[in-house]
Design a protein around this motif. Structure first.
Motif, PDB file in Angstrom:
ATOM      1  N   GLU A  52      -6.718   1.028   7.684  1.00 34.58           N
ATOM      2  CA  GLU A  52      -6.189   0.489   6.421  1.00 34.58           C
ATOM      3  C   GLU A  52      -5.152  -0.597   6.669  1.00 34.58           C
ATOM      4  O   GLU A  52      -5.180  -1.653   6.035  1.00 34.58           O
ATOM      5  N   GLU A  53      -4.224  -0.346   7.584  1.00 32.99           N
ATOM      6  CA  GLU A  53      -3.140  -1.295   7.853  1.00 32.99           C
ATOM      7  C   GLU A  53      -3.629  -2.571   8.522  1.00 32.99           C
ATOM      8  O   GLU A  53      -3.125  -3.651   8.242  1.00 32.99           O
ATOM      9  N   SER A  54      -4.586  -2.441   9.425  1.00 29.73           N
ATOM     10  CA  SER A  54      -5.065  -3.597  10.186  1.00 29.73           C
ATOM     11  C   SER A  54      -6.220  -4.330   9.506  1.00 29.73           C
ATOM     12  O   SER A  54      -6.564  -5.433   9.917  1.00 29.73           O
ATOM     13  N   LEU A  55      -6.819  -3.692   8.504  1.00 32.67           N
ATOM     14  CA  LEU A  55      -7.998  -4.230   7.812  1.00 32.67           C
ATOM     15  C   LEU A  55      -9.202  -4.349   8.738  1.00 32.67           C
ATOM     16  O   LEU A  55     -10.103  -5.162   8.518  1.00 32.67           O
ATOM     17  N   LEU A  56      -9.227  -3.530   9.798  1.00 33.93           N
ATOM     18  CA  LEU A  56     -10.355  -3.489  10.727  1.00 33.93           C
ATOM     19  C   LEU A  56     -11.261  -2.310  10.383  1.00 33.93           C
ATOM     20  O   LEU A  56     -10.780  -1.299   9.863  1.00 33.93           O
ATOM     21  N   PRO A  57     -12.547  -2.394  10.704  1.00 31.24           N
ATOM     22  CA  PRO A  57     -13.445  -1.248  10.502  1.00 31.24           C
ATOM     23  C   PRO A  57     -13.048  -0.071  11.393  1.00 31.24           C
ATOM     24  O   PRO A  57     -12.470  -0.261  12.481  1.00 31.24           O
TER      25      PRO A  57
END
Length: 92
Positions: A52-57
């Motif tokens: 969520e914080e990094s916006l990575l899968p």
């Protein structure tokens, strides 16, 4: 901001300097660098929170965490809130 990381390969009590920390990060993929940066500001975090914080899968975060653990930058432990989950933080 200085980051101090324990180095298990050098024996108990060995601490990585900022330069050593950066040297370990330099060869890692960008996703691992981003996850490490997120953990510098907000830790401990679960894999889902890191996504969520990094916006990575989720899959990319899992790969990044594995790479960070291979070079002894990140450690995991069971969450106090939910023992079924692992939380991650920079080794200090």
């Amino acid at each position: 901001m200085s980051t101090i990381v324990e180095d298990r390969s050098g024996g108990a009590g060995t601490v990585l300097s900022e330069d050593e920390y950066r040297d370990r990060l330099v060869e890692l993929p960008p996703s691992a660098k981003l996850v490490a940066k997120v953990l510098e500001t907000d830790a401990p975090l679960s894999q889902g929170q890191l996504a969520e914080e990094s916006l990575l899968p989720d899959r990319t975060v899992r790969y990044a965490l594995n790479r960070l653990q291979e070079v002894d930058i990140v450690v995991s432990r069971h969450s106090f809130r939910d023992a079924r989950k692992q939380v991650y933080q920079l080794r200090r």
